[in-house]
Design a protein around this motif. Structure first.
Motif, PDB file in Angstrom:
ATOM      1  N   ASP A  46       0.960  -1.054  -0.102  1.00 11.30           N
ATOM      2  CA  ASP A  46       0.118   0.168   0.081  1.00 11.30           C
ATOM      3  C   ASP A  46       1.080   1.249  -0.112  1.00 11.30           C
ATOM      4  OD1 ASP A  46      -2.663  -1.248   0.259  1.00 11.30           O
ATOM      5  OD2 ASP A  46      -2.095  -1.526   2.229  1.00 11.30           O
ATOM      6  N   GLY A  47       2.051   1.219   0.924  1.00  8.33           N
ATOM      7  CA  GLY A  47       2.811   2.425   0.971  1.00  8.33           C
ATOM      8  C   GLY A  47       3.420   2.811  -0.309  1.00  8.33           C
ATOM      9  N   LEU A  48       3.938   1.799  -1.160  1.00  7.51           N
ATOM     10  CA  LEU A  48       4.418   1.860  -2.348  1.00  7.51           C
ATOM     11  C   LEU A  48       3.535   2.181  -3.407  1.00  7.51           C
ATOM     12  CD1 LEU A  48       6.978  -1.149  -2.478  1.00  7.51           C
ATOM     13  CD2 LEU A  48       7.408   1.241  -2.050  1.00  7.51           C
ATOM     14  N   ARG A 108      17.855  -0.961   4.726  1.00  9.60           N
ATOM     15  CA  ARG A 108      18.689  -1.259   3.610  1.00  9.60           C
ATOM     16  C   ARG A 108      19.662  -0.051   3.523  1.00  9.60           C
ATOM     17  NH1 ARG A 108      20.036   0.653  -1.188  1.00  9.60           N
ATOM     18  NH2 ARG A 108      18.616   2.495  -1.108  1.00  9.60           N
ATOM     19  N   TYR A 109      19.218   1.045   3.749  1.00 10.25           N
ATOM     20  CA  TYR A 109      20.007   2.321   3.511  1.00 10.25           C
ATOM     21  C   TYR A 109      20.726   2.612   4.718  1.00 10.25           C
ATOM     22  CZ  TYR A 109      21.391   6.666   0.995  1.00 10.25           C
ATOM     23  OH  TYR A 109      22.124   7.667   0.465  1.00 10.25           O
ATOM     24  N   PHE A 110      20.384   2.150   5.781  1.00  9.10           N
ATOM     25  CA  PHE A 110      21.117   2.567   7.099  1.00  9.10           C
ATOM     26  C   PHE A 110      22.604   2.285   6.911  1.00  9.10           C
ATOM     27  CE2 PHE A 110      22.348   2.257  11.587  1.00  9.10           C
ATOM     28  CZ  PHE A 110      21.866   3.208  12.117  1.00  9.10           C
ATOM     29  N   PRO A 111      22.972   1.188   6.563  1.00  9.26           N
ATOM     30  CA  PRO A 111      24.689   1.331   6.426  1.00  9.26           C
ATOM     31  C   PRO A 111      25.287   2.099   5.512  1.00  9.26           C
ATOM     32  CG  PRO A 111      23.435  -0.957   6.228  1.00  9.26           C
ATOM     33  CD  PRO A 111      22.431   0.194   6.073  1.00  9.26           C
ATOM     34  N   GLU A 112      24.399   2.696   4.743  1.00  7.69           N
ATOM     35  CA  GLU A 112      25.247   4.016   3.879  1.00  7.69           C
ATOM     36  C   GLU A 112      25.293   5.162   4.732  1.00  7.69           C
ATOM     37  OE1 GLU A 112      26.366   3.491   0.709  1.00  7.69           O
ATOM     38  OE2 GLU A 112      25.501   1.289   1.112  1.00  7.69           O
ATOM     39  N   ILE A 113      24.712   5.221   5.931  1.00 11.80           N
ATOM     40  CA  ILE A 113      24.673   6.442   6.462  1.00 11.80           C
ATOM     41  C   ILE A 113      25.385   6.292   7.887  1.00 11.80           C
ATOM     42  CG2 ILE A 113      23.276   8.181   7.768  1.00 11.80           C
ATOM     43  CD1 ILE A 113      22.983   8.037   4.650  1.00 11.80           C
ATOM     44  N   VAL A 114      25.417   5.124   8.635  1.00 13.31           N
ATOM     45  CA  VAL A 114      26.030   4.998   9.893  1.00 13.31           C
ATOM     46  C   VAL A 114      26.655   3.544   9.815  1.00 13.31           C
ATOM     47  CG1 VAL A 114      25.586   4.551  12.254  1.00 13.31           C
ATOM     48  CG2 VAL A 114      23.973   5.986  11.034  1.00 13.31           C
ATOM     49  N   GLY A 115      27.876   3.644  10.214  1.00 14.29           N
ATOM     50  CA  GLY A 115      29.063   2.551  10.321  1.00 14.29           C
ATOM     51  C   GLY A 115      29.415   2.113  11.468  1.00 14.29           C
ATOM     52  N   GLY A 160      11.741   8.461  14.298  1.00 16.93           N
ATOM     53  CA  GLY A 160      11.566   8.691  12.881  1.00 16.93           C
ATOM     54  C   GLY A 160      12.485   8.845  11.910  1.00 16.93           C
ATOM     55  N   VAL A 161      12.662   9.843  11.189  1.00 14.87           N
ATOM     56  CA  VAL A 161      13.634   9.681   9.931  1.00 14.87           C
ATOM     57  C   VAL A 161      14.203  10.946   9.758  1.00 14.87           C
ATOM     58  CG1 VAL A 161      12.172   7.813   9.016  1.00 14.87           C
ATOM     59  CG2 VAL A 161      11.862  10.050   8.327  1.00 14.87           C
ATOM     60  N   ILE A 162      15.032  10.961   8.823  1.00 16.31           N
ATOM     61  CA  ILE A 162      15.818  12.057   8.068  1.00 16.31           C
ATOM     62  C   ILE A 162      15.472  11.917   6.496  1.00 16.31           C
ATOM     63  CG2 ILE A 162      17.650  13.578   7.818  1.00 16.31           C
ATOM     64  CD1 ILE A 162      18.894  12.481  10.200  1.00 16.31           C
ATOM     65  N   LEU A 163      14.864  12.749   5.954  1.00 19.78           N
ATOM     66  CA  LEU A 163      14.599  12.554   4.502  1.00 19.78           C
ATOM     67  C   LEU A 163      15.775  13.463   3.600  1.00 19.78           C
ATOM     68  CD1 LEU A 163      10.765  13.449   4.199  1.00 19.78           C
ATOM     69  CD2 LEU A 163      11.989  11.180   4.438  1.00 19.78           C
ATOM     70  N   GLY A 164      15.929  13.191   2.545  1.00 17.63           N
ATOM     71  CA  GLY A 164      16.999  13.813   1.860  1.00 17.63           C
ATOM     72  C   GLY A 164      18.332  13.668   1.812  1.00 17.63           C
ATOM     73  N   MET A 165      18.537  12.393   2.447  1.00 21.28           N
ATOM     74  CA  MET A 165      20.097  11.693   2.440  1.00 21.28           C
ATOM     75  C   MET A 165      20.446  10.735   1.514  1.00 21.28           C
ATOM     76  SD  MET A 165      20.371  11.008   6.674  1.00 21.28           S
ATOM     77  CE  MET A 165      19.472   9.485   6.508  1.00 21.28           C
ATOM     78  N   GLY A 166      19.637  10.750   0.323  1.00 22.47           N
ATOM     79  CA  GLY A 166      20.001  10.093  -0.970  1.00 22.47           C
ATOM     80  C   GLY A 166      19.335   8.764  -0.756  1.00 22.47           C
ATOM     81  N   GLU A 167      18.262   8.728  -0.047  1.00 20.21           N
ATOM     82  CA  GLU A 167      17.381   7.402  -0.082  1.00 20.21           C
ATOM     83  C   GLU A 167      16.489   7.620  -0.903  1.00 20.21           C
ATOM     84  OE1 GLU A 167      14.881  10.571   1.908  1.00 20.21           O
ATOM     85  OE2 GLU A 167      17.144  10.197   2.207  1.00 20.21           O
ATOM     86  N   THR A 168      15.948   6.501  -1.481  1.00 19.37           N
ATOM     87  CA  THR A 168      14.760   6.202  -2.439  1.00 19.37           C
ATOM     88  C   THR A 168      13.455   6.378  -1.990  1.00 19.37           C
ATOM     89  OG1 THR A 168      14.656   3.962  -2.281  1.00 19.37           O
ATOM     90  CG2 THR A 168      16.206   4.762  -3.886  1.00 19.37           C
ATOM     91  N   PRO A 169      12.323   6.759  -2.669  1.00 18.63           N
ATOM     92  CA  PRO A 169      11.007   6.666  -2.222  1.00 18.63           C
ATOM     93  C   PRO A 169      10.614   5.540  -1.699  1.00 18.63           C
ATOM     94  CG  PRO A 169      11.013   7.753  -4.164  1.00 18.63           C
ATOM     95  CD  PRO A 169      12.390   7.322  -4.212  1.00 18.63           C
ATOM     96  N   GLU A 218       7.783  16.468  -2.451  1.00 14.84           N
ATOM     97  CA  GLU A 218       8.367  15.037  -1.876  1.00 14.84           C
ATOM     98  C   GLU A 218       8.147  15.074  -0.335  1.00 14.84           C
ATOM     99  OE1 GLU A 218      11.997  13.043  -4.054  1.00 14.84           O
ATOM    100  OE2 GLU A 218      12.233  15.163  -4.121  1.00 14.84           O
ATOM    101  N   ILE A 219       8.322  16.212   0.302  1.00 13.56           N
ATOM    102  CA  ILE A 219       8.223  16.471   1.637  1.00 13.56           C
ATOM    103  C   ILE A 219       6.678  16.046   2.009  1.00 13.56           C
ATOM    104  CG2 ILE A 219       8.731  17.876   3.578  1.00 13.56           C
ATOM    105  CD1 ILE A 219      11.004  19.074   2.297  1.00 13.56           C
ATOM    106  N   VAL A 220       5.857  16.925   1.144  1.00 11.68           N
ATOM    107  CA  VAL A 220       4.335  16.688   1.503  1.00 11.68           C
ATOM    108  C   VAL A 220       3.991  15.379   1.195  1.00 11.68           C
ATOM    109  CG1 VAL A 220       2.235  17.751   0.933  1.00 11.68           C
ATOM    110  CG2 VAL A 220       4.219  19.224   1.142  1.00 11.68           C
ATOM    111  N   LYS A 221       4.260  14.816   0.181  1.00  9.07           N
ATOM    112  CA  LYS A 221       3.925  13.477  -0.107  1.00  9.07           C
ATOM    113  C   LYS A 221       4.350  12.512   1.109  1.00  9.07           C
ATOM    114  CE  LYS A 221       3.795  12.107  -4.338  1.00  9.07           C
ATOM    115  NZ  LYS A 221       4.562  11.579  -5.791  1.00  9.07           N
TER     116      LYS A 221
END
Length: 367
Positions: free
Chosen positions: A27-29, A179-186, A210-219, A261-264
Protein backbone atom coordinates in the motif's frame (compact mmCIF):
# COMPACT_ATOMS: atom_id res chain seq x y z
CA UNK A 1 -18.31 11.14 6.74
CA UNK A 2 -17.07 9.95 3.33
CA UNK A 3 -13.82 11.43 2.05
CA UNK A 4 -13.05 11.30 -1.67
CA UNK A 5 -10.00 12.72 -3.42
CA UNK A 6 -10.92 11.50 -6.90
CA UNK A 7 -7.88 9.20 -7.00
CA UNK A 8 -8.95 5.55 -6.87
CA UNK A 9 -5.76 4.24 -5.24
CA UNK A 10 -5.73 6.94 -2.59
CA UNK A 11 -9.46 6.72 -1.90
CA UNK A 12 -9.31 2.95 -1.48
CA UNK A 13 -6.44 3.25 1.00
CA UNK A 14 -8.16 6.08 2.84
CA UNK A 15 -11.40 4.14 3.20
CA UNK A 16 -9.53 1.19 4.67
CA UNK A 17 -7.57 3.36 7.13
CA UNK A 18 -10.73 5.08 8.34
CA UNK A 19 -12.28 1.63 8.85
CA UNK A 20 -9.41 0.70 11.15
CA UNK A 21 -7.27 -1.35 8.75
CA UNK A 22 -3.48 -1.11 8.88
CA UNK A 23 -1.86 -0.46 5.52
CA UNK A 24 1.20 -2.46 4.51
CA UNK A 25 4.35 -2.07 2.42
CA UNK A 26 2.52 -2.69 -0.87
CA UNK A 27 0.00 0.00 0.00
CA UNK A 28 2.76 2.43 0.96
CA UNK A 29 4.61 1.94 -2.31
CA UNK A 30 1.42 2.38 -4.32
CA UNK A 31 0.56 5.55 -2.43
CA UNK A 32 4.02 7.05 -2.85
CA UNK A 33 3.47 6.94 -6.62
CA UNK A 34 0.26 8.99 -6.48
CA UNK A 35 -0.12 12.76 -7.00
CA UNK A 36 0.74 14.93 -4.02
CA UNK A 37 -2.60 16.77 -4.09
CA UNK A 38 -4.67 13.62 -3.53
CA UNK A 39 -2.29 12.35 -0.88
CA UNK A 40 -2.40 15.66 0.99
CA UNK A 41 -6.21 15.52 1.09
CA UNK A 42 -6.10 11.96 2.37
CA UNK A 43 -3.47 12.71 5.02
CA UNK A 44 -5.57 15.59 6.31
CA UNK A 45 -8.67 13.38 6.37
CA UNK A 46 -6.86 10.80 8.50
CA UNK A 47 -5.64 13.49 10.87
CA UNK A 48 -9.13 14.96 11.15
CA UNK A 49 -10.70 11.55 11.77
CA UNK A 50 -8.27 10.22 14.39
CA UNK A 51 -6.87 13.44 15.85
CA UNK A 52 -8.14 16.40 17.82
CA UNK A 53 -7.46 19.21 15.37
CA UNK A 54 -4.35 20.38 17.21
CA UNK A 55 -0.65 20.51 16.48
CA UNK A 56 1.51 19.26 19.36
CA UNK A 57 4.71 21.25 19.91
CA UNK A 58 7.83 19.78 21.48
CA UNK A 59 11.13 21.46 22.29
CA UNK A 60 14.58 20.04 23.00
CA UNK A 61 17.81 20.97 24.74
CA UNK A 62 21.23 19.81 23.59
CA UNK A 63 22.31 18.71 27.05
CA UNK A 64 25.76 17.49 26.00
CA UNK A 65 27.27 18.63 22.71
CA UNK A 66 29.86 17.06 20.44
CA UNK A 67 32.60 14.45 20.81
CA UNK A 68 30.21 11.60 20.05
CA UNK A 69 32.07 8.42 19.12
CA UNK A 70 29.45 7.37 16.54
CA UNK A 71 29.94 8.13 12.83
CA UNK A 72 26.43 9.09 11.66
CA UNK A 73 27.13 10.80 8.34
CA UNK A 74 24.62 13.61 8.85
CA UNK A 75 25.65 14.57 12.38
CA UNK A 76 27.60 17.70 13.29
CA UNK A 77 28.37 16.25 16.74
CA UNK A 78 30.42 13.24 15.66
CA UNK A 79 34.05 13.25 16.76
CA UNK A 80 34.90 11.77 13.35
CA UNK A 81 34.09 15.02 11.52
CA UNK A 82 35.49 18.54 11.79
CA UNK A 83 32.36 20.69 11.89
CA UNK A 84 33.52 23.51 14.16
CA UNK A 85 30.59 23.31 16.57
CA UNK A 86 30.88 24.28 20.22
CA UNK A 87 31.35 21.23 22.40
CA UNK A 88 30.60 20.91 26.11
CA UNK A 89 29.91 18.36 28.80
CA UNK A 90 26.57 17.79 30.48
CA UNK A 91 24.92 21.15 31.13
CA UNK A 92 23.67 20.32 34.58
CA UNK A 93 20.17 20.28 36.08
CA UNK A 94 19.74 24.04 36.61
CA UNK A 95 20.61 24.98 33.02
CA UNK A 96 18.33 22.25 31.70
CA UNK A 97 15.52 23.54 33.91
CA UNK A 98 16.13 27.03 32.51
CA UNK A 99 15.78 25.68 28.97
CA UNK A 100 12.60 23.83 29.95
CA UNK A 101 11.02 26.95 31.43
CA UNK A 102 11.82 28.82 28.22
CA UNK A 103 10.16 26.05 26.21
CA UNK A 104 7.15 26.20 28.53
CA UNK A 105 6.81 29.96 27.95
CA UNK A 106 7.03 29.36 24.20
CA UNK A 107 4.12 26.93 24.14
CA UNK A 108 5.80 23.54 24.05
CA UNK A 109 3.82 20.63 25.47
CA UNK A 110 6.78 18.32 25.83
CA UNK A 111 10.47 18.88 26.49
CA UNK A 112 13.24 16.52 25.39
CA UNK A 113 16.60 16.17 27.15
CA UNK A 114 19.03 15.13 24.42
CA UNK A 115 22.58 13.86 24.89
CA UNK A 116 24.91 13.36 21.92
CA UNK A 117 26.69 10.09 22.61
CA UNK A 118 26.25 6.36 22.10
CA UNK A 119 24.49 6.12 25.43
CA UNK A 120 24.33 7.72 28.86
CA UNK A 121 25.73 4.94 31.00
CA UNK A 122 24.70 4.35 34.59
CA UNK A 123 27.63 1.95 34.97
CA UNK A 124 30.44 3.83 33.24
CA UNK A 125 29.44 7.47 33.93
CA UNK A 126 27.46 7.33 37.19
CA UNK A 127 27.90 11.05 37.96
CA UNK A 128 26.45 12.06 34.59
CA UNK A 129 23.64 9.54 34.98
CA UNK A 130 22.76 11.06 38.37
CA UNK A 131 22.66 14.54 36.81
CA UNK A 132 20.35 13.32 34.08
CA UNK A 133 17.93 11.96 36.67
CA UNK A 134 18.07 15.16 38.70
CA UNK A 135 17.34 17.16 35.55
CA UNK A 136 14.32 15.00 34.79
CA UNK A 137 12.97 15.51 38.31
CA UNK A 138 13.43 19.28 38.19
CA UNK A 139 11.63 19.66 34.88
CA UNK A 140 8.90 17.22 35.93
CA UNK A 141 8.26 18.98 39.23
CA UNK A 142 8.61 22.63 38.21
CA UNK A 143 7.15 22.81 34.68
CA UNK A 144 3.84 22.02 33.03
CA UNK A 145 5.55 19.87 30.41
CA UNK A 146 5.78 16.21 29.51
CA UNK A 147 9.42 15.17 29.96
CA UNK A 148 11.01 13.21 27.10
CA UNK A 149 14.56 11.96 26.68
CA UNK A 150 16.99 10.98 23.94
CA UNK A 151 19.98 9.43 25.68
CA UNK A 152 21.20 6.84 23.18
CA UNK A 153 21.39 3.11 23.79
CA UNK A 154 19.76 1.87 27.01
CA UNK A 155 20.07 -1.18 29.19
CA UNK A 156 16.92 -2.72 30.63
CA UNK A 157 17.82 -1.35 34.08
CA UNK A 158 18.35 2.18 32.74
CA UNK A 159 15.07 2.09 30.83
CA UNK A 160 13.18 0.94 33.91
CA UNK A 161 14.66 3.81 35.95
CA UNK A 162 13.77 6.41 33.31
CA UNK A 163 10.21 5.11 33.11
CA UNK A 164 9.89 5.23 36.90
CA UNK A 165 11.13 8.85 36.86
CA UNK A 166 8.28 9.78 34.56
CA UNK A 167 9.84 9.95 31.09
CA UNK A 168 6.91 10.15 28.69
CA UNK A 169 8.51 9.52 25.29
CA UNK A 170 11.89 7.99 24.57
CA UNK A 171 13.37 9.28 21.32
CA UNK A 172 15.71 7.15 19.23
CA UNK A 173 15.34 7.81 15.50
CA UNK A 174 15.88 5.00 13.01
CA UNK A 175 16.97 7.67 10.45
CA UNK A 176 16.16 5.68 7.29
CA UNK A 177 15.31 2.21 5.98
CA UNK A 178 17.11 -0.94 7.11
CA UNK A 179 18.57 -1.25 3.59
CA UNK A 180 20.00 2.26 3.42
CA UNK A 181 21.07 2.62 7.06
CA UNK A 182 24.61 1.18 6.52
CA UNK A 183 25.23 3.87 3.88
CA UNK A 184 24.74 6.53 6.58
CA UNK A 185 26.03 4.92 9.80
CA UNK A 186 28.90 2.46 10.20
CA UNK A 187 29.57 2.36 13.95
CA UNK A 188 26.30 0.67 14.90
CA UNK A 189 23.50 -1.14 13.13
CA UNK A 190 19.84 -0.54 12.40
CA UNK A 191 19.11 -3.51 14.66
CA UNK A 192 20.96 -1.78 17.53
CA UNK A 193 18.54 1.15 17.27
CA UNK A 194 15.51 -1.09 17.15
CA UNK A 195 16.75 -3.00 20.20
CA UNK A 196 16.90 0.19 22.29
CA UNK A 197 13.40 1.18 21.19
CA UNK A 198 12.14 -2.23 22.22
CA UNK A 199 13.84 -1.93 25.63
CA UNK A 200 12.29 1.51 26.17
CA UNK A 201 8.85 0.29 25.14
CA UNK A 202 9.06 -2.77 27.36
CA UNK A 203 9.88 -0.48 30.30
CA UNK A 204 6.64 1.43 29.71
CA UNK A 205 7.75 4.52 27.82
CA UNK A 206 6.03 5.70 24.65
CA UNK A 207 8.25 5.87 21.61
CA UNK A 208 9.29 8.82 19.46
CA UNK A 209 11.22 7.56 16.44
CA UNK A 210 11.46 8.89 12.93
CA UNK A 211 13.56 9.61 9.90
CA UNK A 212 15.71 12.10 8.03
CA UNK A 213 14.65 12.73 4.45
CA UNK A 214 17.00 13.89 1.71
CA UNK A 215 20.06 11.79 2.55
CA UNK A 216 20.05 10.05 -0.84
CA UNK A 217 17.40 7.46 0.02
CA UNK A 218 14.79 6.38 -2.50
CA UNK A 219 11.01 6.71 -2.12
CA UNK A 220 10.99 2.98 -1.46
CA UNK A 221 13.40 3.52 1.45
CA UNK A 222 11.01 6.10 2.88
CA UNK A 223 8.19 3.55 2.80
CA UNK A 224 10.40 0.80 4.25
CA UNK A 225 11.31 3.08 7.15
CA UNK A 226 7.64 3.79 7.85
CA UNK A 227 6.84 0.06 7.84
CA UNK A 228 9.72 -0.62 10.24
CA UNK A 229 8.23 2.02 12.55
CA UNK A 230 4.84 0.29 12.30
CA UNK A 231 6.45 -2.92 13.52
CA UNK A 232 8.13 -1.08 16.39
CA UNK A 233 5.03 0.88 17.38
CA UNK A 234 5.55 4.64 17.77
CA UNK A 235 3.23 7.36 19.00
CA UNK A 236 5.39 10.24 17.71
CA UNK A 237 7.04 10.10 14.28
CA UNK A 238 9.44 13.00 13.65
CA UNK A 239 10.12 13.81 10.00
CA UNK A 240 13.44 15.62 9.67
CA UNK A 241 14.82 16.89 6.37
CA UNK A 242 18.58 16.97 5.87
CA UNK A 243 20.25 20.27 6.66
CA UNK A 244 23.77 19.53 5.37
CA UNK A 245 26.47 20.61 7.84
CA UNK A 246 29.93 21.51 6.56
CA UNK A 247 32.46 18.87 7.56
CA UNK A 248 30.04 15.93 7.55
CA UNK A 249 30.07 13.30 4.77
CA UNK A 250 26.65 14.51 3.61
CA UNK A 251 27.68 18.16 3.45
CA UNK A 252 28.29 18.16 -0.30
CA UNK A 253 25.17 16.22 -1.13
CA UNK A 254 23.08 19.37 -1.25
CA UNK A 255 19.36 19.65 -0.76
CA UNK A 256 17.87 17.30 -3.32
CA UNK A 257 14.35 16.87 -2.02
CA UNK A 258 11.45 18.97 -3.26
CA UNK A 259 8.55 20.46 -1.35
CA UNK A 260 6.23 18.03 -3.12
CA UNK A 261 8.33 15.06 -1.93
CA UNK A 262 8.26 16.29 1.66
CA UNK A 263 4.51 16.83 1.60
CA UNK A 264 3.90 13.50 -0.12
CA UNK A 265 6.01 11.62 2.41
CA UNK A 266 4.25 13.27 5.36
CA UNK A 267 0.85 12.34 3.91
CA UNK A 268 1.87 8.72 3.26
CA UNK A 269 3.32 8.47 6.76
CA UNK A 270 0.02 9.69 8.21
CA UNK A 271 -1.87 7.04 6.25
CA UNK A 272 0.55 4.37 7.48
CA UNK A 273 0.51 5.74 11.07
CA UNK A 274 -2.97 7.15 11.68
CA UNK A 275 -2.65 6.98 15.47
CA UNK A 276 0.76 8.65 15.72
CA UNK A 277 1.66 12.32 15.79
CA UNK A 278 3.55 12.86 12.54
CA UNK A 279 5.90 15.63 13.61
CA UNK A 280 7.59 18.17 11.31
CA UNK A 281 11.04 18.70 12.80
CA UNK A 282 14.63 19.57 11.83
CA UNK A 283 15.54 21.06 8.48
CA UNK A 284 12.12 22.42 7.57
CA UNK A 285 13.29 26.04 7.53
CA UNK A 286 16.12 25.18 5.12
CA UNK A 287 14.07 22.97 2.81
CA UNK A 288 10.73 24.80 2.84
CA UNK A 289 10.16 28.46 2.08
CA UNK A 290 8.33 30.46 4.78
CA UNK A 291 5.13 30.37 2.71
CA UNK A 292 5.41 26.56 2.29
CA UNK A 293 5.89 25.40 5.86
CA UNK A 294 2.16 25.07 6.45
CA UNK A 295 1.79 22.57 3.59
CA UNK A 296 2.93 19.44 5.51
CA UNK A 297 0.49 20.40 8.28
CA UNK A 298 -2.28 20.64 5.69
CA UNK A 299 -1.25 17.14 4.51
CA UNK A 300 -1.72 15.41 7.86
CA UNK A 301 1.21 16.41 10.08
CA UNK A 302 0.01 17.20 13.60
CA UNK A 303 3.21 17.76 15.49
CA UNK A 304 6.10 20.20 15.30
CA UNK A 305 9.45 20.79 16.96
CA UNK A 306 9.59 24.44 18.00
CA UNK A 307 12.61 26.53 18.96
CA UNK A 308 16.23 25.67 18.24
CA UNK A 309 17.58 22.29 17.19
CA UNK A 310 20.69 20.54 18.50
CA UNK A 311 23.35 22.55 16.65
CA UNK A 312 21.33 24.87 14.41
CA UNK A 313 18.85 27.64 15.09
CA UNK A 314 15.15 27.27 14.44
CA UNK A 315 12.69 30.00 13.72
CA UNK A 316 10.77 31.69 16.51
CA UNK A 317 7.90 29.93 18.30
CA UNK A 318 5.75 32.90 17.32
CA UNK A 319 6.39 32.11 13.65
CA UNK A 320 5.55 28.45 14.30
CA UNK A 321 2.20 29.46 15.76
CA UNK A 322 1.50 31.53 12.65
CA UNK A 323 2.21 28.47 10.49
CA UNK A 324 -0.15 26.34 12.58
CA UNK A 325 -2.89 28.93 12.20
CA UNK A 326 -2.26 29.23 8.46
CA UNK A 327 -2.90 25.48 8.17
CA UNK A 328 -6.28 25.97 9.87
CA UNK A 329 -5.24 24.17 13.05
CA UNK A 330 -4.88 24.99 16.73
CA UNK A 331 -1.85 24.48 18.98
CA UNK A 332 -2.22 21.71 21.53
CA UNK A 333 -2.61 23.07 25.07
CA UNK A 334 -3.51 19.92 27.01
CA UNK A 335 -0.41 19.95 29.22
CA UNK A 336 0.74 23.56 28.99
CA UNK A 337 -2.17 26.00 28.91
CA UNK A 338 -0.25 28.86 27.33
CA UNK A 339 -1.61 31.94 25.53
CA UNK A 340 -0.63 31.81 21.82
CA UNK A 341 -1.15 35.53 21.38
CA UNK A 342 1.20 36.29 24.26
CA UNK A 343 3.89 34.07 22.71
CA UNK A 344 3.55 35.74 19.32
CA UNK A 345 3.60 39.24 20.84
CA UNK A 346 6.69 38.48 22.93
CA UNK A 347 8.64 37.16 19.97
CA UNK A 348 7.52 40.01 17.74
CA UNK A 349 8.78 42.42 20.38
CA UNK A 350 12.10 40.58 20.66
CA UNK A 351 12.54 40.64 16.88
CA UNK A 352 11.87 44.39 16.76
CA UNK A 353 14.36 44.98 19.58
CA UNK A 354 16.99 42.93 17.77
CA UNK A 355 16.43 44.89 14.58
CA UNK A 356 16.75 48.21 16.40
CA UNK A 357 19.95 47.07 18.12
CA UNK A 358 21.47 45.99 14.80
CA UNK A 359 20.57 49.27 13.10
CA UNK A 360 22.03 51.46 15.87
CA UNK A 361 25.04 49.33 16.65
CA UNK A 362 24.12 49.32 20.35
CA UNK A 363 25.00 46.41 22.62
CA UNK A 364 22.00 44.33 23.75
CA UNK A 365 20.94 44.61 27.36
CA UNK A 366 21.56 41.81 29.84
CA UNK A 367 18.06 42.27 31.28
Amino acid sequence: MVYETGNETVDDALERVLAGERLDRTDGLALMAQPVEALAEAGAAVRDHFGDGTVDACSIVNAKAGNCAEDCGFCAQSVHFDTGIDTYGFLGPEKILEAAKRAERDGAQRFGIVVAEKGVSKEHRPDEWAEVLESIRLVRDECDLEVDASLGILTEEEAAILAAEGINHYNHNIETSPRYFPEIVGSHSFEDRVATLEVAKEAGMDLCAGVILGMGETPTDRVEAAIALQDIGVSSLPVNVLNPVAGTPLADQGVDITTAEIVKTVAVYKLLHPDARVRLTGGREVNLAPDEQHLPLEAGADGILTGDYLTTEGQSPGDDLEIIERAGLEPNRDTNEFDPEEVKARHDSAAESSTETASTGAEPSDD
